[in-house]
Scaffold this motif. Structure first.
Motif, PDB file in Angstrom:
ATOM      1  N   TRP A 143       0.802  -1.224   0.000  1.00  0.00           N
ATOM      2  CA  TRP A 143       0.000   0.000   0.000  1.00  0.00           C
ATOM      3  C   TRP A 143       0.838   1.279   0.000  1.00  0.00           C
ATOM      4  O   TRP A 143       0.294   2.356  -0.151  1.00  0.00           O
ATOM      5  CB  TRP A 143      -0.942   0.019   1.203  1.00  0.00           C
ATOM      6  CG  TRP A 143      -2.189  -0.789   1.016  1.00  0.00           C
ATOM      7  CD1 TRP A 143      -3.374  -0.360   0.479  1.00  0.00           C
ATOM      8  CD2 TRP A 143      -2.400  -2.164   1.371  1.00  0.00           C
ATOM      9  NE1 TRP A 143      -4.296  -1.382   0.478  1.00  0.00           N
ATOM     10  CE2 TRP A 143      -3.727  -2.503   1.020  1.00  0.00           C
ATOM     11  CE3 TRP A 143      -1.595  -3.137   1.947  1.00  0.00           C
ATOM     12  CZ2 TRP A 143      -4.256  -3.763   1.233  1.00  0.00           C
ATOM     13  CZ3 TRP A 143      -2.129  -4.398   2.149  1.00  0.00           C
ATOM     14  CH2 TRP A 143      -3.436  -4.709   1.793  1.00  0.00           C
ATOM     15  N   GLY A 144       2.132   1.176   0.252  1.00  0.00           N
ATOM     16  CA  GLY A 144       2.987   2.352   0.231  1.00  0.00           C
ATOM     17  C   GLY A 144       3.448   2.779   1.612  1.00  0.00           C
ATOM     18  O   GLY A 144       2.778   2.545   2.623  1.00  0.00           O
ATOM     19  N   ASP A 145       4.616   3.438   1.652  1.00  0.00           N
ATOM     20  CA  ASP A 145       5.240   3.814   2.923  1.00  0.00           C
ATOM     21  C   ASP A 145       4.412   4.808   3.722  1.00  0.00           C
ATOM     22  O   ASP A 145       4.527   4.866   4.956  1.00  0.00           O
ATOM     23  CB  ASP A 145       6.626   4.424   2.662  1.00  0.00           C
ATOM     24  CG  ASP A 145       7.606   3.395   2.126  1.00  0.00           C
ATOM     25  OD1 ASP A 145       7.447   2.213   2.462  1.00  0.00           O
ATOM     26  OD2 ASP A 145       8.516   3.776   1.369  1.00  0.00           O
ATOM     27  N   SER A 146       3.618   5.634   3.051  1.00  0.00           N
ATOM     28  CA  SER A 146       2.920   6.724   3.747  1.00  0.00           C
ATOM     29  C   SER A 146       1.576   6.320   4.332  1.00  0.00           C
ATOM     30  O   SER A 146       0.919   7.133   4.979  1.00  0.00           O
ATOM     31  CB  SER A 146       2.714   7.897   2.783  1.00  0.00           C
ATOM     32  OG  SER A 146       1.894   7.501   1.689  1.00  0.00           O
ATOM     33  N   LEU A 147       1.163   5.083   4.127  1.00  0.00           N
ATOM     34  CA  LEU A 147      -0.195   4.693   4.548  1.00  0.00           C
ATOM     35  C   LEU A 147      -0.417   4.914   6.038  1.00  0.00           C
ATOM     36  O   LEU A 147      -1.453   5.445   6.453  1.00  0.00           O
ATOM     37  CB  LEU A 147      -0.447   3.224   4.205  1.00  0.00           C
ATOM     38  CG  LEU A 147      -1.829   2.705   4.620  1.00  0.00           C
ATOM     39  CD1 LEU A 147      -2.914   3.299   3.740  1.00  0.00           C
ATOM     40  CD2 LEU A 147      -1.892   1.186   4.557  1.00  0.00           C
ATOM     41  N   LEU A 148       0.549   4.522   6.863  1.00  0.00           N
ATOM     42  CA  LEU A 148       0.357   4.604   8.311  1.00  0.00           C
ATOM     43  C   LEU A 148       0.338   6.041   8.819  1.00  0.00           C
ATOM     44  O   LEU A 148       0.023   6.278   9.983  1.00  0.00           O
ATOM     45  CB  LEU A 148       1.438   3.806   9.030  1.00  0.00           C
ATOM     46  CG  LEU A 148       1.302   2.280   8.904  1.00  0.00           C
ATOM     47  CD1 LEU A 148       2.477   1.577   9.550  1.00  0.00           C
ATOM     48  CD2 LEU A 148      -0.004   1.791   9.512  1.00  0.00           C
ATOM     49  N   ASN A 149       0.688   7.004   7.974  1.00  0.00           N
ATOM     50  CA  ASN A 149       0.592   8.408   8.373  1.00  0.00           C
ATOM     51  C   ASN A 149      -0.810   8.965   8.190  1.00  0.00           C
ATOM     52  O   ASN A 149      -1.105  10.075   8.632  1.00  0.00           O
ATOM     53  CB  ASN A 149       1.586   9.250   7.562  1.00  0.00           C
ATOM     54  CG  ASN A 149       3.026   8.897   7.876  1.00  0.00           C
ATOM     55  OD1 ASN A 149       3.343   8.541   9.003  1.00  0.00           O
ATOM     56  ND2 ASN A 149       3.885   8.963   6.874  1.00  0.00           N
ATOM     57  N   GLU A 150      -1.684   8.210   7.512  1.00  0.00           N
ATOM     58  CA  GLU A 150      -3.048   8.659   7.309  1.00  0.00           C
ATOM     59  C   GLU A 150      -3.870   8.430   8.568  1.00  0.00           C
ATOM     60  O   GLU A 150      -3.679   7.444   9.289  1.00  0.00           O
ATOM     61  CB  GLU A 150      -3.684   7.927   6.124  1.00  0.00           C
ATOM     62  CG  GLU A 150      -2.999   8.204   4.794  1.00  0.00           C
ATOM     63  CD  GLU A 150      -3.708   7.531   3.636  1.00  0.00           C
ATOM     64  OE1 GLU A 150      -4.903   7.181   3.795  1.00  0.00           O
ATOM     65  OE2 GLU A 150      -3.074   7.352   2.582  1.00  0.00           O
ATOM     66  N   SER A 169      -2.829  -4.350  -5.317  1.00  0.00           N
ATOM     67  CA  SER A 169      -2.742  -5.527  -6.179  1.00  0.00           C
ATOM     68  C   SER A 169      -2.969  -6.802  -5.373  1.00  0.00           C
ATOM     69  O   SER A 169      -2.662  -6.870  -4.178  1.00  0.00           O
ATOM     70  CB  SER A 169      -1.359  -5.588  -6.838  1.00  0.00           C
ATOM     71  OG  SER A 169      -0.341  -5.614  -5.851  1.00  0.00           O
ATOM     72  N   ARG A 170      -3.507  -7.800  -6.048  1.00  0.00           N
ATOM     73  CA  ARG A 170      -3.776  -9.072  -5.382  1.00  0.00           C
ATOM     74  C   ARG A 170      -2.508  -9.892  -5.271  1.00  0.00           C
ATOM     75  O   ARG A 170      -1.598  -9.803  -6.108  1.00  0.00           O
ATOM     76  CB  ARG A 170      -4.831  -9.855  -6.160  1.00  0.00           C
ATOM     77  CG  ARG A 170      -6.162  -9.140  -6.267  1.00  0.00           C
ATOM     78  CD  ARG A 170      -7.201 -10.004  -6.950  1.00  0.00           C
ATOM     79  NE  ARG A 170      -7.509 -11.196  -6.176  1.00  0.00           N
ATOM     80  CZ  ARG A 170      -8.383 -12.123  -6.564  1.00  0.00           C
ATOM     81  NH1 ARG A 170      -9.030 -11.988  -7.708  1.00  0.00           N
ATOM     82  NH2 ARG A 170      -8.623 -13.174  -5.806  1.00  0.00           N
ATOM     83  N   LEU A 171      -2.438 -10.707  -4.241  1.00  0.00           N
ATOM     84  CA  LEU A 171      -1.268 -11.565  -4.040  1.00  0.00           C
ATOM     85  C   LEU A 171      -1.335 -12.759  -4.982  1.00  0.00           C
ATOM     86  O   LEU A 171      -2.424 -13.228  -5.349  1.00  0.00           O
ATOM     87  CB  LEU A 171      -1.222 -12.044  -2.594  1.00  0.00           C
ATOM     88  CG  LEU A 171      -0.929 -10.960  -1.545  1.00  0.00           C
ATOM     89  CD1 LEU A 171      -1.138 -11.524  -0.150  1.00  0.00           C
ATOM     90  CD2 LEU A 171       0.485 -10.447  -1.692  1.00  0.00           C
ATOM     91  N   PRO A 172      -0.160 -13.275  -5.392  1.00  0.00           N
ATOM     92  CA  PRO A 172      -0.152 -14.415  -6.322  1.00  0.00           C
ATOM     93  C   PRO A 172      -0.736 -15.676  -5.702  1.00  0.00           C
ATOM     94  O   PRO A 172      -0.577 -15.933  -4.505  1.00  0.00           O
ATOM     95  CB  PRO A 172       1.337 -14.586  -6.639  1.00  0.00           C
ATOM     96  CG  PRO A 172       2.065 -13.947  -5.507  1.00  0.00           C
ATOM     97  CD  PRO A 172       1.194 -12.820  -5.052  1.00  0.00           C
TER      98      PRO A 172
END
Length: 776
Positions: free
Chosen positions: A396-403, A619-622
């Protein structure tokens, strides 16, 4: 003096007098000067107050109409799914309800209650937010049989439900830098008795004043002067909110003026309900170690371990009581003081007519009803949280937990985590009591979903440090063997009874270097059936089989199963475990094996919702069918014999009548003790060893398997159903692996690939003319 001179002098004197008189009339008096100064000062004050009001108004609007708080990211466990056939036992459901804070009663009448008989659970589930949508409060009847859940029916109309979810457990909140922790509760969900009690205690004129109550200030001043100390405050709820939101606790006239002005602006701009909502979510309610507990939503969980909407009147009164001094009225430290203050709030509710006399008596006689102090309001599972953060950043990206206000739904099974932690602590306390250097780690996964159900990375599960689950690399020993046998069983020429050589062996490479492996007991038996070589963990037959099918093919099987992080050198020694890996890597490949060859990348996060409860997509996991399901099933069958009569037989004796699969592993010089196993519900990988790679005097069965056994004793296993996939038949073979007819003497029944069982008729003898005639 002449007459004309005297006349001139008189005229001059009169002129001077008139001039002085005019001067006196033109010069303003003292009152006029004071008045002039005051109205000019007032004008300046008005202008300054107006400017200050505009500035403060902007500050207030920005706070109230924007993001009032940076809400911590909420981390939830998996949501237990109940449906006919679910591998969930009666015992497991009761344990889950206990962790979720449900109350056991004779007959459920309210949300959050349940009753239980030997085979049924009558449950009134709470409403909750599920990633698939909001779930309403529902009463259901859940029935069980020996396999797990047999039926789930709705209480209102007896309708059978295809699937039913319990609410996930709130595990923890990832706190922002300010250290404040809270659970936001909207005004409509705040209990009315709680609001009534708050206004009676803190601000009776809340709905009459306009932010500041002059009469309360004057009354408090007289009382404080009479007492000679501060015993009563005159601040309104709105003033307290202004102070908490925008100001410090500094005691000064300037701060009080700013507080009053801001309270007036807040009252002018916002409704009373908006002010109450903000206050009840902001107010400081206590301290949970380094975390400040703010707001009634979190306070309800902190003190009582349940949602605010389920609190009794007495519990709601306590929350109002504790506002005055969370430390002074700490109920675990000063229970009598806390109860006395609670009863005072209850008396105010009774005297105002908000509750009856009988309700008051019942509430006042009730205990505080606190959660057990040793049951934390947030779960200390550092290894799992580390994996969650890593996955959130990757997907989800590095900044997600800052939201602010995101909700993270994970795969953690609270019952499995609790059982894993207790198993590790108990066994390490026994086998590691004389060796503090001995360490352990454990991974438990959901067999059919691939989610990580539990993680322990230290003999002290709460220790936040070196994460052995993912960072450690150690030789996995005999845990590699099932993948050797699975590779062979993909070829129809091999079956579980195929005869393998067990004789002295020396392998020489192209550089002239030789390798002579030995069995663990340093003996040889001549020949052994493939399945027996597997469950007895014999080295020589395994090497012979691996060399026959090709070491590169075994390596490819491992890669297909999910061994992706580390390179495997295709040397013959890898057939006996000269492969370095972590417990997580072991869990990944055994997860694939246990799920009939279907690779699903292990994961911890299922869904993420933003502060508006909208899904944040990624994205979905394989997921793919990576290994032939027939070969995987036959390897599983051989692993059940490991537990039934092989190196894991002690585990089988502990759980008689329950089909389990497993494999022990030990590295050279007993430096690493491994076990990987599974039941119908979970796959587990366990390691025991030393961080300095020292000898342990343990083998797989005495170290790692002991932890798995203790885990199953805490969390009773669900036996494997062992449903064969298409392409598997019941075969019959002799001890050398030759196919036989079913009724032949010495025929051994084992599952087999359809193409590998082609018995000759009449137990290998030609048919007589009359047998041919009868079509035998």
């Amino acid at each position: 003096m002449r007459t004309e001179d005297r006349s001139a002098q008189r005229q001059s004197t009169k002129g001077k007098a008139k001039s002085k008189s005019r001067a006196r009339r033109s010069k303003p008096g003292i009152l006029w000067r004071i008045w002039s100064f005051l109205w000019k000062l007032a004008l300046i004050v008005v202008v300054l107050c107006g400017a200050a009001a505009i500035y403060l108004d902007q500050q207030i609007a920005q706070k109230f109409e924007g993001q009032k708080w940076h809400l911590p990211a909420q981390i939830y466990s998996r949501s237990m799914a109940l449906y006919p056939g679910a591998a969930v036992s009666h015992h497991q459901l009761l344990a889950e309800l206990r962790l979720l804070g449900y109350r056991k009663v004779a007959n459920p009448r309210e949300v959050g209650e349940f009753s239980a008989s030997a085979t049924k659970v009558d449950l009134w589930r709470r409403p909750f937010l599920h990633p698939l949508g909001s779930q309403e409060a529902t009463r259901v009847l859940i029935s069980f049989d020996e396999q797990g859940v047999s039926s789930v029916s709705r209480g209102s109309d007896k309708r059978e439900l295809a699937v039913f979810h319990l609410e996930p457990m709130l595990l923890d909140r990832i706190i922002a830098g300010d250290g404040e922790d809270r659970l936001f509760v909207p005004r409509k969900e705040l209990p009315q008795h709680l609001v009534d009690a708050l206004l009676l205690v803190e601000d009776r004129a809340f709905y009459e004043h306009h932010g500041v109550n002059p009469f309360a200030i004057i009354r408090a001043a007289f009382i404080n002067i009479s007492a000679g100390r501060t015993v009563q405050g005159g601040s309104t709820l709105t003033q307290q909110l202004a102070k908490n939101f925008f100001l410090t606790s500094e005691r000064s006239l300037e701060r009080k003026i700013r507080e009053a002005l801001m309270a007036i602006i807040i009252d002018f701009r916002y409704s009373k309900d908006e002010i109450l909502e903000a206050y009840l979510n902001e107010v400081y309610m206590g301290q949970d170690k380094a975390r400040g507990v703010h707001g009634m939503g979190l306070a309800s969980q902190f003190y009582f371990g349940r949602p605010l909407t389920e609190l009794t009147v007495a519990q709601q009164a306590f929350l109002v009581a504790v506002i005055k001094g969370p430390s002074y009225y700490n109920p675990w430290r000063y229970p009598d003081r806390a109860q006395e203050r609670r009863d005072l709030v209850l008396r105010l509710l009774m005297e105002s007519g908000k509750i009856s006399v009988d309700e008051f008596k019942i509430a006042a006689e009730s205990p505080l009803g606190l959660r057990p102090e040793n049951r934390p309001v947030h779960q200390k599972i550092p290894a799992f949280y580390a994996q969650v953060k890593k996955e959130l950043a990757l997907r989800w990206g590095d900044s997600l937990l800052n939201e602010s206000g995101i909700k993270v739904y994970t795969t953690l099974d609270p019952i499995a985590q609790e059982a894993a932690e207790k198993a590790v602590k108990d066994v390490m306390g026994r086998i590691g009591k004389d060796s503090k250097e001995l360490q352990a780690s454990m991974v438990v996964t959901d067999k059919y979903g691939g989610g990580i159900a539990a993680l322990v990375s230290d003999r002290n599960p709460g220790f936040d440090g070196y994460n052995r689950v993912t960072e450690m690399r150690r030789p996995i020993g005999s845990l590699v063997k099932p993948f050797v046998y699975m590779t062979a069983l993909e070829d129809p020429k091999y079956n579980l009874m195929t005869s393998l050589k067990d004789e002295p062996l020396t392998i020489t490479n192209k550089h002239g270097q030789s390798w002579s492996p030995l069995n663990y007991d340093k003996t040889f038996s001549g020949r052994q059936p493939l399945m027996r070589a597997m469950f007895k963990s014999l080295n020589i037959p395994t090497v012979n089989l691996g060399m026959a099918v090709g070491v590169e093919n075994v390596v490819q099987t491992m890669r297909d199963a999910g061994w992706r992080e580390e390179t495997i050198n295709p040397y013959p020694s890898m057939l006996l475990g000269a492969v370095d890996g972590s417990p997580m890597m072991v869990a990944q490949v055994y997860q694939t094996l246990a799920d009939n060859g279907r690779f699903r990348q292990l994961y911890t996060v299922t869904d993420v919702l933003d502060m508006n409860n909208e899904a944040i997509l990624t994205s979905r996991l394989p997921s793919e069918q990576a290994i032939d399901p027939v070969g995987a099933y036959l390897a599983q069958y051989a692993m059940t014999r490991v537990v039934a009569e092989g190196t894991g037989a002690r585990l089988g004796r502990t759980f008689p009548g329950i089909t389990l699969a497993g494999k022990t592993g030990t590295s050279n010089d007993s430096r690493d003790s491994w076990f990987a196993g599974f039941d119908e519900r979970n796959v587990a990988a366990v390691w025991v060893g030393r961080d300095d790679n020292g000898k342990t005097k343990l083998v797989g069965a005495s170290g790692a398997m002991a932890i798995y056994q203790a885990f199953l004793e805490q969390r009773p296993p669900v036996g494997l159903r062992m449903t064969p996939p298409d392409g598997v038949i019941q075969g019959y073979f002799n001890s050398q692996g030759s196919p036989l007819e079913r009724n032949c003497a010495g025929a051994i029944p084992v599952p087999a690939r359809a193409g590998s069982w082609n018995p000759e008729p009449n137990c290998g003898q030609p048919l007589s003319w009359w047998q041919q005639l009868l079509g035998n």
